[in-house]
Design a protein around this motif. Structure first.
Motif, PDB file in Angstrom:
ATOM      1  N   ALA A 101       0.667  -1.183  -0.078  1.00 48.07           N
ATOM      2  CA  ALA A 101       0.159   0.111   0.037  1.00 48.07           C
ATOM      3  C   ALA A 101       0.673   1.194  -0.104  1.00 48.07           C
ATOM      4  O   ALA A 101       0.534   2.055  -0.746  1.00 48.07           O
ATOM      5  N   VAL A 102       1.878   1.260   0.708  1.00 44.66           N
ATOM      6  CA  VAL A 102       2.813   2.605   0.916  1.00 44.66           C
ATOM      7  C   VAL A 102       3.391   2.391  -0.440  1.00 44.66           C
ATOM      8  O   VAL A 102       3.567   3.673  -1.059  1.00 44.66           O
ATOM      9  N   ARG A 103       3.737   1.621  -1.127  1.00 45.98           N
ATOM     10  CA  ARG A 103       4.665   1.636  -2.456  1.00 45.98           C
ATOM     11  C   ARG A 103       3.688   2.338  -3.408  1.00 45.98           C
ATOM     12  O   ARG A 103       4.000   3.194  -4.387  1.00 45.98           O
ATOM     13  N   HIS A 104       2.318   1.627  -3.409  1.00 41.22           N
ATOM     14  CA  HIS A 104       1.398   2.403  -4.273  1.00 41.22           C
ATOM     15  C   HIS A 104       1.305   4.090  -3.839  1.00 41.22           C
ATOM     16  O   HIS A 104       0.872   4.486  -4.956  1.00 41.22           O
ATOM     17  N   ALA A 151       8.479   5.081   4.406  1.00 45.42           N
ATOM     18  CA  ALA A 151       7.807   5.862   3.073  1.00 45.42           C
ATOM     19  C   ALA A 151       8.229   5.156   1.677  1.00 45.42           C
ATOM     20  O   ALA A 151       7.314   5.451   0.619  1.00 45.42           O
ATOM     21  N   ASP A 152       9.389   4.357   1.424  1.00 44.74           N
ATOM     22  CA  ASP A 152       9.686   3.768   0.333  1.00 44.74           C
ATOM     23  C   ASP A 152       9.150   2.566   0.144  1.00 44.74           C
ATOM     24  O   ASP A 152       9.179   1.678  -0.792  1.00 44.74           O
ATOM     25  N   GLY A 153       8.405   1.940   1.326  1.00 40.00           N
ATOM     26  CA  GLY A 153       7.808   0.805   1.166  1.00 40.00           C
ATOM     27  C   GLY A 153       8.595  -0.445   1.780  1.00 40.00           C
ATOM     28  O   GLY A 153       8.047  -1.584   1.813  1.00 40.00           O
ATOM     29  N   THR A 154       9.741  -0.070   2.350  1.00 43.13           N
ATOM     30  CA  THR A 154      10.493  -1.016   3.106  1.00 43.13           C
ATOM     31  C   THR A 154      10.112  -1.252   4.390  1.00 43.13           C
ATOM     32  O   THR A 154       9.514  -0.642   5.051  1.00 43.13           O
ATOM     33  N   THR A 181      13.681  13.843   7.828  1.00 45.15           N
ATOM     34  CA  THR A 181      14.155  14.260   6.523  1.00 45.15           C
ATOM     35  C   THR A 181      14.918  13.056   5.754  1.00 45.15           C
ATOM     36  O   THR A 181      14.709  12.436   4.425  1.00 45.15           O
ATOM     37  N   LYS A 182      15.378  11.943   6.734  1.00 48.52           N
ATOM     38  CA  LYS A 182      16.201  10.662   6.280  1.00 48.52           C
ATOM     39  C   LYS A 182      15.106   9.746   5.727  1.00 48.52           C
ATOM     40  O   LYS A 182      15.302   9.032   4.878  1.00 48.52           O
ATOM     41  N   TYR A 183      14.147   9.578   6.648  1.00 49.95           N
ATOM     42  CA  TYR A 183      13.041   8.494   6.296  1.00 49.95           C
ATOM     43  C   TYR A 183      11.952   8.789   5.583  1.00 49.95           C
ATOM     44  O   TYR A 183      11.562   7.964   4.985  1.00 49.95           O
ATOM     45  N   ASP A 184      11.475  10.262   5.492  1.00 47.79           N
ATOM     46  CA  ASP A 184      10.222  10.556   5.005  1.00 47.79           C
ATOM     47  C   ASP A 184      10.560  11.903   4.092  1.00 47.79           C
ATOM     48  O   ASP A 184       9.838  12.798   4.569  1.00 47.79           O
ATOM     49  N   PRO A 185      11.454  12.179   3.341  1.00 45.78           N
ATOM     50  CA  PRO A 185      11.920  13.332   2.761  1.00 45.78           C
ATOM     51  C   PRO A 185      10.583  14.163   1.908  1.00 45.78           C
ATOM     52  O   PRO A 185      10.649  15.119   1.641  1.00 45.78           O
TER      53      PRO A 185
END
Length: 460
Positions: free
Chosen positions: A53-56, A165-168, A442-446
């Motif tokens: 879902a997050v990747r989508h 945020a990148d789905g990982t 900023t690192k995890y959810d830019p």
């Protein structure tokens, strides 16, 4: 932003859009004032569904809201036009009694955790209402009855699995991604979707002592002042709050119905018999309206306040601020505000802290400084939309009037009103920890994908 379709690669849960059966029920939350319409609701069954879902959302440039218990008064669980990640089917709890650790899925409620842990005579500090979601309450601190001895919920969070945020999917612990775990301990839902929490557990129950003498507001503040002094004398032993409400119902004497009252609600963090003897003076501070005190099961105590906030039945606006001390003046102000409440369903409370909560250094968790000793909360609760303005004004004005007693402008971010003070309140509350949180965000959810919260904006 492109329009999301109703298919997500690798997703095995249920997808809901407007017009599909279940969509309106899924977007409803605790606060009946919240009426938002996500473009897509992804009802996830496991972490793999959350990842898909997050990747989508990234592909379609959608903001993401996260629903667990849906209890946040600002309705952060639901977004307009974005993707709502629904974790309500992920409620599993497993307990390793030998290690004293509970593994809790991201959609679990505190009642799920209490039932599973009490089977082993263990508990971790949770909320005061069993239907509150573990995720939302924990990520912004987590204030419960066991805080005097065992601290906040975040003080017992030892690890987490988080979809970024990148789905990982990443694991956060003291040894792996420790800066992420630090941020999760109080930084809210800014950094990802927590699909699993690990909490340390402590011996508690099965029987605890709950003291709840109830006094009339019209009889004055004497018992509250005595309670304040008693709590300071017995710091670290009792989790407590003085709650203002309106008497009514079969549990109260009929002659008290409609009167403003206050309850000195206390849970002794230890042996029930010892607590009963220690807290007896709180039940002898004047003429009581009634007394709900007694020894009872820990799980029962955890459900006592459930009826105050039935899901979806009331319109709500809640604000809270930390207090450096509980002076006679702030007690008098709280008494006056309670009497002025326009709704008989509204409550307001003075909460004690200290004990184990205060022993955590300010830089040890994102939550920040623990030197406040008390908290004042105003929970506007009413049934009719025609009364919105009057009830919001009552809570807001009461919160503003208490500012001069506040602790450095800091507030409990689980009671943020409707989020209208978002940026200023968030900065003030995190204080010296704010810039470190910005760096982690900023690192995890830019792209600020997770922005439906007390938002910490990433650096441009």
């Amino acid at each position: 932003m492109s329009s999301p379709d109703t298919h997500i690669s690798g997703f095995e849960g249920e997808l809901l859009t407007a017009g599909i059966d279940g969509y309106d029920a899924a977007r409803g939350v605790w606060n009946a004032m919240i009426d938002r319409r996500p473009a897509l609701i992804a009802r996830c069954r496991n972490a793999q569904d959350v990842m898909a879902a997050v990747r989508h959302a990234a592909v379609h440039d959608l903001g993401i809201s996260i629903r667990a218990g849906g209890h946040n008064v600002a309705g952060h669980a639901v977004c307009d036009g974005g993707l709502m990640v629904d974790l309500t089917q992920m409620r599993g709890v497993s307990v390793d009694a030998e290690r004293r650790v509970a593994s809790v899925e991201g959609g679990a409620l505190w009642g799920d955790v209490d039932k599973a842990t009490q089977a082993h005579g263990l508990a971790t500090p949770g909320g005061l209402i069993s239907d509150t979601g573990v995720a939302g309450l924990t990520l912004s601190g987590g204030i419960g009855w066991l805080r005097a001895k065992y601290g906040l919920s975040i003080d017992n969070l030892v690890a987490a699995e988080v979809v970024m945020a990148d789905g990982t999917l990443v694991h956060a612990s003291a040894d792996e991604n420790p800066e992420l775990l630090w941020a999760l301990r109080g930084g809210g839902g800014n950094f990802g979707v927590v699909t699993r929490f690990e909490f340390s557990l402590h011996p508690a129950g099965p029987e605890v002592m709950f003291a709840a003498p109830i006094y009339a507001v019209e009889d004055g503040p004497g018992p509250i002042r005595a309670w304040r002094d008693f709590m300071l004398e017995h710091d670290g032993l009792i989790g407590s709050l003085c709650e203002f409400s309106t008497a009514g119902g079969e549990d109260f004497p009929e002659e008290s119905w409609g009167k403003r009252v206050y309850t000195l609600a206390c849970v002794y963090n230890g042996d029930a018999a010892e607590g009963e003897a220690l807290m007896q003076p709180l039940r002898e501070l004047g003429n009581m309206v009634t007394d709900f005190s007694g020894r009872m099961g820990y799980c029962e105590v955890q459900t006592l306040f459930d009826t105050l906030m039935p899901a979806g039945d009331f319109r709500c606006y809640w604000k809270a601020r930390y207090l450096t001390e509980l002076s006679d003046e702030i007690i008098d102000l709280a008494m006056a505000n309670a009497e002025a409440a326009p709704s008989e369903n509204s409550i307001s409370s003075l909460w004690n802290f200290g004990g184990a909560t205060a022993q955590v250094p300010a830089d040890a968790t994102a939550f920040g400084d623990r030197s406040f000793g008390w908290m004042y909360s105003l929970d506007g609760v009413w049934p009719d939309a025609a009364d919105d303005a009057a009830n919001i004004a009552w809570a807001r004005d009461g919160w503003d009037s208490a500012a001069r007693f506040g602790h450095e402008g800091r507030a409990y971010l689980n009671f943020p009103g409707h989020g209208e003070d978002n940026d200023a309140l968030t900065r003030a509350t995190f204080g010296a920890n704010y810039q470190r949180l910005v760096e982690i965000k900023t690192k995890y959810d830019p792209q600020n994908r997770f922005r439906f919260n007390q938002n910490i904006k990433p650096e441009a």
